[in-house]
Each structure stands twice: as structure tokens, then as C-alpha cells.
Design an enzyme around this catalytic site. Structure first.
Site, PDB file in Angstrom:
ATOM      1  N   ALA A  16       0.919  -1.135   0.132  1.00 14.62           N
ATOM      2  CA  ALA A  16       0.011   0.055   0.030  1.00 14.62           C
ATOM      3  C   ALA A  16       0.920   1.200   0.006  1.00 14.62           C
ATOM      4  O   ALA A  16       0.455   2.307  -0.386  1.00 14.62           O
ATOM      5  CB  ALA A  16      -1.031  -0.216   1.127  1.00 14.62           C
ATOM      6  N   GLY A  17       2.058   1.031   0.157  1.00 14.66           N
ATOM      7  CA  GLY A  17       2.932   2.371   0.346  1.00 14.66           C
ATOM      8  C   GLY A  17       3.136   3.101  -0.817  1.00 14.66           C
ATOM      9  O   GLY A  17       2.942   2.394  -1.953  1.00 14.66           O
ATOM     10  N   ARG A  21      10.342   7.564  -2.982  1.00 14.15           N
ATOM     11  CA  ARG A  21      11.776   7.719  -3.538  1.00 14.15           C
ATOM     12  C   ARG A  21      11.771   7.333  -5.007  1.00 14.15           C
ATOM     13  O   ARG A  21      12.705   7.575  -5.601  1.00 14.15           O
ATOM     14  CB  ARG A  21      12.745   7.228  -2.710  1.00 14.15           C
ATOM     15  N   THR A  83       3.095  -0.761   8.854  1.00 13.74           N
ATOM     16  CA  THR A  83       3.042  -2.098   8.372  1.00 13.74           C
ATOM     17  C   THR A  83       1.996  -2.821   9.526  1.00 13.74           C
ATOM     18  O   THR A  83       1.153  -3.843   9.030  1.00 13.74           O
ATOM     19  CB  THR A  83       4.258  -2.889   8.373  1.00 13.74           C
ATOM     20  N   ASN A 174      16.169  -6.639  10.164  1.00 20.89           N
ATOM     21  CA  ASN A 174      14.966  -7.205   9.605  1.00 20.89           C
ATOM     22  C   ASN A 174      14.649  -7.078   8.283  1.00 20.89           C
ATOM     23  O   ASN A 174      14.538  -6.176   7.706  1.00 20.89           O
ATOM     24  CB  ASN A 174      13.699  -6.527  10.293  1.00 20.89           C
ATOM     25  N   ASN A 381       5.512 -17.557 -53.852  1.00 20.03           N
ATOM     26  CA  ASN A 381       6.538 -16.770 -53.713  1.00 20.03           C
ATOM     27  C   ASN A 381       5.886 -15.327 -53.899  1.00 20.03           C
ATOM     28  O   ASN A 381       5.085 -15.130 -54.964  1.00 20.03           O
ATOM     29  CB  ASN A 381       7.444 -17.028 -55.046  1.00 20.03           C
TER      30      ASN A 381
HETATM   31  C1  UD1 Z   1      10.106  -2.192   7.343  1.00 13.56           C
HETATM   32  C2  UD1 Z   1      10.186  -2.792   8.456  1.00 13.56           C
HETATM   33  C3  UD1 Z   1      11.893  -2.804   8.783  1.00 13.56           C
HETATM   34  C4  UD1 Z   1      12.504  -3.737   7.880  1.00 13.56           C
HETATM   35  C5  UD1 Z   1      12.263  -3.109   6.337  1.00 13.56           C
HETATM   36  C6  UD1 Z   1      12.932  -4.169   5.230  1.00 13.56           C
HETATM   37  C7  UD1 Z   1       8.374  -1.924   9.791  1.00 13.56           C
HETATM   38  C8  UD1 Z   1       7.916  -0.873  10.908  1.00 13.56           C
HETATM   39  N1  UD1 Z   1       9.692  -1.661   9.412  1.00 13.56           N
HETATM   40  O1  UD1 Z   1      10.439  -0.944   7.077  1.00 13.56           O
HETATM   41  O2  UD1 Z   1      12.002  -3.358  10.111  1.00 13.56           O
HETATM   42  O3  UD1 Z   1      13.962  -3.349   8.169  1.00 13.56           O
HETATM   43  O4  UD1 Z   1      10.981  -2.947   5.928  1.00 13.56           O
HETATM   44  O5  UD1 Z   1      12.778  -3.475   4.027  1.00 13.56           O
HETATM   45  O6  UD1 Z   1       7.486  -2.776   9.124  1.00 13.56           O
HETATM   46  N2  UD1 Z   1       3.153  -0.873   3.719  1.00 13.56           N
HETATM   47  C9  UD1 Z   1       1.814  -0.662   3.850  1.00 13.56           C
HETATM   48  N3  UD1 Z   1       1.261   0.167   4.435  1.00 13.56           N
HETATM   49  C10 UD1 Z   1       1.619   1.048   5.455  1.00 13.56           C
HETATM   50  C11 UD1 Z   1       3.229   0.900   5.280  1.00 13.56           C
HETATM   51  C12 UD1 Z   1       3.858   0.122   4.478  1.00 13.56           C
HETATM   52  O7  UD1 Z   1       1.394  -1.568   2.903  1.00 13.56           O
HETATM   53  O8  UD1 Z   1       0.894   1.567   6.030  1.00 13.56           O
HETATM   54  C13 UD1 Z   1       4.064  -1.714   2.813  1.00 13.56           C
HETATM   55  C14 UD1 Z   1       4.829  -0.930   1.954  1.00 13.56           C
HETATM   56  O9  UD1 Z   1       4.254  -0.623   0.565  1.00 13.56           O
HETATM   57  C15 UD1 Z   1       5.952  -1.841   1.800  1.00 13.56           C
HETATM   58  C16 UD1 Z   1       6.132  -2.495   3.026  1.00 13.56           C
HETATM   59  O10 UD1 Z   1       4.696  -2.314   3.641  1.00 13.56           O
HETATM   60  O11 UD1 Z   1       5.801  -3.002   0.780  1.00 13.56           O
HETATM   61  C17 UD1 Z   1       7.184  -2.054   3.789  1.00 13.56           C
HETATM   62  O12 UD1 Z   1       6.885  -0.905   4.193  1.00 13.56           O
HETATM   63  P1  UD1 Z   1       8.064   0.359   4.382  1.00 13.56           P
HETATM   64  O13 UD1 Z   1       7.529   1.597   4.575  1.00 13.56           O
HETATM   65  O14 UD1 Z   1       9.066   0.227   2.960  1.00 13.56           O
HETATM   66  O15 UD1 Z   1       8.815  -0.355   5.560  1.00 13.56           O
HETATM   67  P2  UD1 Z   1      10.550   0.032   5.819  1.00 13.56           P
HETATM   68  O16 UD1 Z   1      10.580   1.560   6.295  1.00 13.56           O
HETATM   69  O17 UD1 Z   1      11.228  -0.206   4.543  1.00 13.56           O
END
Ligand code: UD1
Ligand code: CA
Length: 466
Positions: A16-17, A21, A83, A174, A381
């Protein structure tokens, strides 16, 4: 409505993110590698690992992302509150799931099915509430860190922004890949808070929460950090693309495909290749494409959504939505558009464009032609420069050419028109009327020869008396 999943794990993919970037108007997980959207790699890995139920959480650009996932269940997370919150949004969709629930990020296209299966297995043997996939990184900046207790057991995951100064040195991170006990996870989910640096509900907080309850938490590590690379920028997108390209090419080479330079060959994961296929540089094989044994493809060739028979040669050409038979030859510089069928031993040669047409067994269109909406029989041909005039400005019309016909060079076939079996058309003719079998169709002004004209022109009197 309680549905039980009798065997296999379920998977939840968080997608959902926004992916700020990426600096893109396209949601991050919709960006493509080798023609396939990022999120689809994750979905396929989950299916291949044996997850028989897959749910994807969408939010940013949900319409675009859901359109890429027509066979999957999607749930919306309207506001991206973290998440942990994303998992809460999926609770209803996962109702009835018992046992293992794999949680993955939609932006990790390199994760292998075998690694997911390893996580599930680890949880099922240990009966742990959660198993976390970890890895160690030279530069762990931005990642959640793995915190262990005195006996070395995983006790918490701390997000980068929430680290205490003493925790900054932790290199173990993680990867965002987990296997939970579904029932335990949903039982405890409402205890997540958002009192942290980002004001989000962190799924990672479940670990400390489980440990406080005395529940078992395990971890599995991967020594291939690339596998867990999350794509956050276009730079990482290109890095992941390189890894996937090499991984796919390597498998084909091990299965008997020759590549003169595998760095210059791009093969979608949905392509199948026979043995002893040779792929020359700058070849792209995309979509649902299959190439049978002993073909030589490339250099400079793109084949999309097409089927190529055995021993075909395709040189410097573009082939889309076509079926190419055994022992055919295409190019150099042919363009076969959707609906083209080249039957066995047929040839589409230099600078030839064919669309929505069948070229029968052993028939040849060797040079500089446009064939559209035509049915060409066997052993025909088609002379150089021949064109089917298939479009009258309003409608498309068909051209039919019987077996064994001979189409003279530069024939204009003004459709609808048909040329009978064994018929011949005179070079340079505009054929607008059907030519019966065995007949000659010719349409040309009579030629006039002017004796001595060339010499008179040289002397400056060329135009005087022709
Ligand atoms: C997350 C982890 C972190 C880990 C990293 C690995 C958490 C809090 N942190 O951080 O420990 O080291 O991944 O890559 O989980 N997403 C949603 N809804 C939201 C937020 C995120 O669906 O409200 C999805 C994003 O689209 C993405 C995934 O969850 O696919 C991870 O979210 P992201 O914001 O990238 O987390 P990181 O900060 O990378
Ligand atoms: Ca991420």
C-alpha cells in the site's frame, strides 16, 4: 463465514506504500522488471512456495495495482498508518486462515520461493508465534535492527528512527519477511500502539509483544542480502533487474541454452526455451513466449507473446503476438505483428512487415513487403516490394493467395482480392480484380522504346524528339 485452509500457508503481501523515492506517478510496486510488475514477482514466489491463499494490501494507486492482480484477493488500506495497520486491514480477508501466515513486502522482487518455504518450515517445526527472516548488512541504515537477549534469542526489532545510540552498531536487520501463526497474530494485533518516531503501527513491534507474553519467536537468516533487497529507488530497481536477469539467464543456460553474452539478453520469467536454442546479443524475449529447440534468435531481436517452432532463425527482427512454425526464417529487419502465422519452412525476409496474416507452408515473402489481412497458401512466392492494399480509408479487406501462386515484384494487391492457385501476377501490376487459378494477371502501360535516345541526351538534345 469461516473458511479453513487445510494445507499450505497463506500469504499477505503489503503493497500500500507510496514509494516516494521512486519519484514517479506510478505506484512503486507497479514498476516493472523484464516486463513484470514488482508485486507480481512477490505473488508468484508466494504461490510457488505453496501458499494457496494470497491476499495483497493495496492503498497508494490501488486501482493501478489491483489491475495487475486480477486473480488475487486485494484489500484496501485507505490511509497508510504503518505495516502493522496494513495487516489489521487484511484481518477480514484472512478470516479462517489457520497455521502459517507469511507476510511479505510487495517491493521485494528477488525473494525466492525456497526462502519463503524455509520460513514456513521453520515455524511449523518450532511452532513459534513468529519466524523472522534476517540478514546482516555492511550498511544497515534505514532498516529495523535485530535486538537479541542475553541468550542470543530474538527479543525485539527496533526501527532505525527509534534506535538508542548504543544500538546503532547492530548490523543484523529485519528483512521485512515473516511467517506468523495466523491465530496468534490476529489475537494480539489490537495491542499494537503507535507511540514511536513515525507515529505508525509497526508490525515489527509484534516481536517484543510476543516475547513479553512468553511466546516463542524464531529467526532464520539468509546470507544472500541481495535476495531481500527492497526496491525503494530507480537505482535499486536497476540493481534488482540485473539480479533477476542473471538469475533467469543462468537457469536457461544450465538447461541447455547458449547465450553469446548473457548480459545482453533479457528474458521475462514467463518465457520457455527449448534445448540448444542460441540467443545472440541484444535479444529480448517478453510476455508469454516459447521458443522450441535449436532456434537461433538475434542479434537485435525482440519477441513478445509469440510461439516459435523448432530450428527457426529470427535475425534482427521484432515479433509480436505471432506464431512461427518449424524451420522458418525471419529477418533481418522483419516486423511480424499480432495475428501473423508463418507455417513450417515459410520465410519473412528483409524489411518485411506482416500483420494478421497466414503465410502457408514453404511460402516466401523475401524482401520489402507489407502483408496485412492476407491468407497465403503453400509454396507461394511473393516478389520484392509487393504490398497488400488492405485499407480503403474506412475498412480493412482481405487478400487471398492460392497455393503455388507467383506474385511478381512490386505487385499492389488491392483488397478485397484473390489470386487463384498457381496464378501469376506481372511485376509492377496494381491487381484490383481477382485472378483465376493458373492465369496471368497483369496491369501495366505498354512500354515504349525510343531508339538512340540515350546518345542524343548525352549530346544535350535528349528531350528534342522522343
Ligand atoms: C520495514 C520494516 C523494517 C525492515 C524493512 C525491510 C516496519 C515497521 N519496518 O521498514 O524493520 O527492516 O521493512 O525492508 O515494518 N506498507 C503498507 N502500508 C503501510 C506501510 C507500509 O502496505 O501503512 C507496505 C509498503 O508498501 C512496503 C512494506 O509495507 O511494501 C514495507 O513498508 P516500508 O515503508 O517500505 O517499511 P520500511 O521503512 O522499509
Ligand atoms: Ca521498504
Amino acid at each position: 463465514m469461516t473458511r479453513k485452509v487445510p494445507m499450505g500457508a497463506a500469504a499477505l503481501i503489503l503493497a500500500a506504500g507510496e514509494g516516494t523515492r521512486m519519484k514517479s506517478s506510478l505506484p512503486k510496486v507497479a514498476h516493472r522488471i523484464l516486463g513484470v510488475p514488482l508485486v507480481r514477482y512477490v505473488v508468484e514466489a508466494a504461490h510457488n512456495a505453496g501458499c494457496d491463499r494470497v491476499v495483497v494490501v493495496t492503498g497508494h494507486g490501488a486501482d493501478v495495482v489491483e489491475a495487475l492482480l486480477d486473480d488475487e484477493t486485494c484489500v484496501r488500506q485507505e490511509q497508510q498508518l504503518g505495516t502493522g495497520h496494513a495487516v489489521m486491514c487484511a484481518e477480514a480477508a484472512l478470516e479462517g486462515v489457520e497455521g502459517s501466515l507469511v507476510v511479505l513486502s510487495g517491493d521485494s522482487p528477488l525473494l525466492r520461493a525456497s526462502t519463503i518455504a524455509r520460513l514456513v518450515e521453520a515455524r511449523e517445526t518450532s511452532r513459534a508465534a513468529a519466524v523472522v527472516l534476517t540478514t546482516s548488512l555492511d550498511d544497515p541504515t534505514g532498516y529495523g535492527r535485530i535486538v537479541r537477549d542475553g541468550s542470543g534469542r530474538l527479543s525485539a526489532i527496533v526501527e532505525h528512527k527509534d534506535l538508542e545510540p548504543s544500538q546503532h552498531g547492530i548490523a543484523e536487520v529485519n528483512t521485512g519477511t515473516y511467517c506468523f501463526d495466523a491465530a496468534v497474530l490476529f489475537e494480539h494485533l489490537n495491542r499494537l500502539g503507535n507511540a514511536n518516531a513515525q507515529g505508525e503501527y509497526y508490525l515489527t513491534d509484534m516481536i517484543a509483544l510476543f516475547r513479553a507474553e512468553g511466546l516463542a519467536v524464531e529467526d532464520v537468516s539468509t546470507d544472500e542480502p541481495l535476495e531481500t533487497l527492497g526496491v525503494n529507488s530507480r537505482v535499486q530497481l536497476a540493481e534488482a533487474a540485473k539480479v533477476l536477469q542473471r538469475r533467469i539467464n543462468r537457469e536457461h543456460m544450465l538447461a541447455g541454452v547458449t547465450m553469446t553474452d548473457p548480459d545482453l539478453v533479457w528474458i521475462a520469467p514467463t518465457v520457455t526455451l527449448g534445448r540448444d536454442v542460441v540467443l545472440e546479443p541484444m535479444t529480448t524475449l517478453a510476455g508469454v513466449t516459447s521458443i522450441a529447440e535449436d532456434c537461433v534468435i538475434g542479434p537485435d531481436t525482440r519477441i513478445t507473446d509469440s510461439t516459435v517452432g523448432a530450428r527457426a532463425i529470427v535475425d534482427s527482427s521484432v515479433v509480436v503476438g505471432s506464431v512461427i512454425g518449424d524451420d522458418t526464417s525471419v529477418g533481418p529487419r522483419a516486423y511480424l505483428r499480432p495475428g501473423t502465422v508463418l507455417e513450417a519452412r515459410a520465410r519473412a525476409g528483409t524489411s518485411v512487415e506482416i500483420k494478421n496474416s497466414t503465410v502457408g507452408e514453404g511460402s516466401k515473402v523475401p524482401h520489402l513487403s507489407y502483408i496485412g489481412d492476407a491468407t497465403i497458401g503453400k509454396g507461394v512466392n511473393v516478389g520484392a516490394g509487393t504490398i497488400t492494399c488492405n485499407y480503403d480509408g474506412a475498412k480493412k479487406h482481405r487478400t487471398v493467395i492460392g497455393d503455388g501462386a507467383f506474385i511478381g515484384s512490386d505487385t499492389m494487391l488491392v483488397a478485397p482480392v484473390s489470386i487463384g492457385e498457381g496464378a501469376i501476377t506481372g511485376a509492377g501490376s496494381a491487381i484490383a480484380k481477382d485472378v483465376p487459378a493458373g492465369a496471368l494477371g497483369i496491369e501495366r502501360c505498354e512500354q515504349k522504346n525510343v531508339d538512340g535516345w540515350a546518345a542524343r541526351k548525352k549530346a544535350g538534345r535528349g528531350n528534342d524528339d522522343q
